[in-house]
Design a protein around this motif. Structure first.
Motif, PDB file in Angstrom:
ATOM      1  N   ARG A  82       0.857  -1.181   0.000  1.00 59.16           N
ATOM      2  CA  ARG A  82       0.000   0.000   0.000  1.00 59.16           C
ATOM      3  C   ARG A  82       0.894   1.232   0.000  1.00 59.16           C
ATOM      4  N   GLU A  83       0.483   2.222  -0.754  1.00 58.88           N
ATOM      5  CA  GLU A  83       1.174   3.501  -0.758  1.00 58.88           C
ATOM      6  C   GLU A  83       0.804   4.237   0.522  1.00 58.88           C
ATOM      7  N   LEU A  84       1.788   4.807   1.193  1.00 56.05           N
ATOM      8  CA  LEU A  84       1.533   5.620   2.382  1.00 56.05           C
ATOM      9  C   LEU A  84       1.696   7.072   1.977  1.00 56.05           C
ATOM     10  N   ARG A  85       0.614   7.833   2.122  1.00 51.27           N
ATOM     11  CA  ARG A  85       0.594   9.235   1.719  1.00 51.27           C
ATOM     12  C   ARG A  85       0.429  10.118   2.941  1.00 51.27           C
ATOM     13  N   VAL A  86       0.767  11.394   2.779  1.00 53.41           N
ATOM     14  CA  VAL A  86       0.614  12.390   3.838  1.00 53.41           C
ATOM     15  C   VAL A  86      -0.258  13.507   3.290  1.00 53.41           C
ATOM     16  N   GLY A  87      -1.194  13.985   4.110  1.00 60.34           N
ATOM     17  CA  GLY A  87      -2.086  15.048   3.658  1.00 60.34           C
ATOM     18  C   GLY A  87      -2.455  15.984   4.786  1.00 60.34           C
ATOM     19  N   ALA A  88      -3.254  16.992   4.450  1.00 60.05           N
ATOM     20  CA  ALA A  88      -3.725  17.981   5.423  1.00 60.05           C
ATOM     21  C   ALA A  88      -5.222  18.195   5.215  1.00 60.05           C
ATOM     22  N   LYS A  89      -5.945  18.325   6.306  1.00 59.51           N
ATOM     23  CA  LYS A  89      -7.389  18.587   6.285  1.00 59.51           C
ATOM     24  C   LYS A  89      -7.671  19.836   7.123  1.00 59.51           C
ATOM     25  N   ALA A  90      -8.737  20.542   6.741  1.00 60.20           N
ATOM     26  CA  ALA A  90      -9.132  21.759   7.445  1.00 60.20           C
ATOM     27  C   ALA A  90     -10.307  21.470   8.370  1.00 60.20           C
ATOM     28  N   PHE A  91     -10.195  21.914   9.595  1.00 59.30           N
ATOM     29  CA  PHE A  91     -11.275  21.834  10.574  1.00 59.30           C
ATOM     30  C   PHE A  91     -11.833  23.248  10.697  1.00 59.30           C
ATOM     31  N   VAL A  92     -12.876  23.518   9.928  1.00 59.88           N
ATOM     32  CA  VAL A  92     -13.493  24.845   9.868  1.00 59.88           C
ATOM     33  C   VAL A  92     -14.816  24.756  10.611  1.00 59.88           C
ATOM     34  N   PRO A 143     -12.502  19.304   4.149  1.00 61.00           N
ATOM     35  CA  PRO A 143     -11.774  19.722   2.951  1.00 61.00           C
ATOM     36  C   PRO A 143     -10.269  19.574   3.149  1.00 61.00           C
ATOM     37  N   GLY A 144      -9.573  19.290   2.070  1.00 60.23           N
ATOM     38  CA  GLY A 144      -8.121  19.151   2.113  1.00 60.23           C
ATOM     39  C   GLY A 144      -7.667  18.036   1.207  1.00 60.23           C
ATOM     40  N   GLY A 145      -6.373  17.747   1.232  1.00 63.35           N
ATOM     41  CA  GLY A 145      -5.843  16.710   0.350  1.00 63.35           C
ATOM     42  C   GLY A 145      -4.381  16.431   0.599  1.00 63.35           C
ATOM     43  N   GLY A 146      -3.739  15.855  -0.396  1.00 65.95           N
ATOM     44  CA  GLY A 146      -2.371  15.385  -0.273  1.00 65.95           C
ATOM     45  C   GLY A 146      -1.330  16.484  -0.372  1.00 65.95           C
ATOM     46  N   VAL A 147      -0.278  16.321   0.433  1.00 64.64           N
ATOM     47  CA  VAL A 147       0.855  17.238   0.416  1.00 64.64           C
ATOM     48  C   VAL A 147       1.735  16.884  -0.776  1.00 64.64           C
ATOM     49  N   GLU A 148       2.090  17.892  -1.559  1.00 63.42           N
ATOM     50  CA  GLU A 148       2.975  17.688  -2.700  1.00 63.42           C
ATOM     51  C   GLU A 148       4.425  17.783  -2.247  1.00 63.42           C
ATOM     52  N   PRO A 149       5.364  17.195  -2.995  1.00 61.95           N
ATOM     53  CA  PRO A 149       6.784  17.252  -2.606  1.00 61.95           C
ATOM     54  C   PRO A 149       7.254  18.691  -2.376  1.00 61.95           C
ATOM     55  N   GLY A 150       7.914  18.907  -1.247  1.00 60.84           N
ATOM     56  CA  GLY A 150       8.442  20.219  -0.903  1.00 60.84           C
ATOM     57  C   GLY A 150       7.429  21.201  -0.357  1.00 60.84           C
ATOM     58  N   GLU A 151       6.175  20.787  -0.204  1.00 67.10           N
ATOM     59  CA  GLU A 151       5.105  21.672   0.236  1.00 67.10           C
ATOM     60  C   GLU A 151       4.886  21.512   1.740  1.00 67.10           C
ATOM     61  N   SER A 152       4.645  22.614   2.442  1.00 66.86           N
ATOM     62  CA  SER A 152       4.327  22.545   3.865  1.00 66.86           C
ATOM     63  C   SER A 152       2.855  22.152   4.024  1.00 66.86           C
ATOM     64  N   PHE A 153       2.489  21.737   5.223  1.00 61.46           N
ATOM     65  CA  PHE A 153       1.086  21.419   5.494  1.00 61.46           C
ATOM     66  C   PHE A 153       0.206  22.641   5.258  1.00 61.46           C
ATOM     67  N   ALA A 154       0.647  23.805   5.759  1.00 61.42           N
ATOM     68  CA  ALA A 154      -0.167  25.024   5.623  1.00 61.42           C
ATOM     69  C   ALA A 154      -0.327  25.402   4.150  1.00 61.42           C
ATOM     70  N   ALA A 155       0.752  25.333   3.375  1.00 61.00           N
ATOM     71  CA  ALA A 155       0.664  25.657   1.943  1.00 61.00           C
ATOM     72  C   ALA A 155      -0.243  24.663   1.228  1.00 61.00           C
ATOM     73  N   CYS A 156      -0.145  23.392   1.586  1.00 60.70           N
ATOM     74  CA  CYS A 156      -1.012  22.361   1.005  1.00 60.70           C
ATOM     75  C   CYS A 156      -2.475  22.697   1.276  1.00 60.70           C
ATOM     76  N   LEU A 157      -2.771  23.024   2.509  1.00 58.95           N
ATOM     77  CA  LEU A 157      -4.161  23.279   2.879  1.00 58.95           C
ATOM     78  C   LEU A 157      -4.707  24.529   2.184  1.00 58.95           C
ATOM     79  N   ARG A 158      -3.919  25.571   2.113  1.00 59.12           N
ATOM     80  CA  ARG A 158      -4.373  26.772   1.393  1.00 59.12           C
ATOM     81  C   ARG A 158      -4.621  26.442  -0.085  1.00 59.12           C
ATOM     82  N   ARG A 159      -3.727  25.686  -0.707  1.00 62.42           N
ATOM     83  CA  ARG A 159      -3.899  25.288  -2.110  1.00 62.42           C
ATOM     84  C   ARG A 159      -5.146  24.435  -2.282  1.00 62.42           C
ATOM     85  N   GLU A 160      -5.320  23.420  -1.434  1.00 62.66           N
ATOM     86  CA  GLU A 160      -6.461  22.509  -1.552  1.00 62.66           C
ATOM     87  C   GLU A 160      -7.791  23.250  -1.364  1.00 62.66           C
ATOM     88  N   LEU A 161      -7.850  24.189  -0.427  1.00 59.79           N
ATOM     89  CA  LEU A 161      -9.088  24.935  -0.207  1.00 59.79           C
ATOM     90  C   LEU A 161      -9.399  25.840  -1.401  1.00 59.79           C
TER      91      LEU A 161
END
Length: 168
Positions: free
Chosen positions: A34-44, A67-85
């Motif tokens: 199984r692929e192990l992925r890392v992501g970020a979700k927003a608790f609004v 709402p939220g999704g997967g972290v891209e290479p080199g991306e911070s959790f906060a940047a990921c979440l802002r992008r995903e939203l």
């Protein structure tokens, strides 16, 4: 067993449990990769309600999640979440403190995602983006989540909203 990709963001792990996504011809005793992925979700939250989005799996079935999704290479959790939203619900957002995590073992593909969950606030009203497979949004009290809410999300919301009630 782990295999790191060149950027270190994705790992493969061996899962010894039988998996619902394994083909019927594969014996249950065979370990699944199984692929192990890392992501970020927003608790609004808004008063005693939480924001959920309805998404569509590749097979066409729908589910409700934060709402939220997967972290891209080199991306911070906060940047990921802002992008995903911005992508999913077309909202600028402010990302606050990390408030928890949840683990989702995908049933539509052999992957598991560990999501860090952050408090967030939106700069505009949510506008679901069907191109991102986001069909709808809802502000729901924790006692009235849609039946198709993902179990790890439901558990997180219940724990978080119950803890908040105890602090009042």
């Amino acid at each position: 067993m782990r295999d790191r990709s060149s950027d270190g963001s994705v790992r493969r792990v061996r899962d010894e449990r039988s998996a619902p996504s394994a083909p019927p011809s594969v014996p249950e005793t065979v370990a699944e990769r199984r692929e192990l992925r890392v992501g970020a979700k927003a608790f609004v939250t808004d008063r005693d309600r939480v924001l959920l989005v309805e998404e569509r799996h590749e097979d066409g079935s729908t589910f409700w999640t934060l709402p939220g999704g997967g972290v891209e290479p080199g991306e911070s959790f906060a940047a990921c979440l802002r992008r995903e939203l911005r992508e999913e619900i077309r909202c600028p957002a402010s990302v606050g403190e990390r408030v928890g995590r949840c683990v989702y073992r995908h049933t539509s593909r052999p992957a598991t995602t560990v999501y860090a969950i952050f408090e967030a606030s939106l700069g505009s009203a949510p506008e679901p983006n069907p191109r991102e497979r986001v069909l709808d949004h809802a502000w729901r009290p924790p006692t009235d989540l849609p039946p198709a809410t993902l179990n790890p999300v439901e558990r997180f919301v219940d724990r978080s909203m119950t803890a908040a009630d105890g602090d009042r």
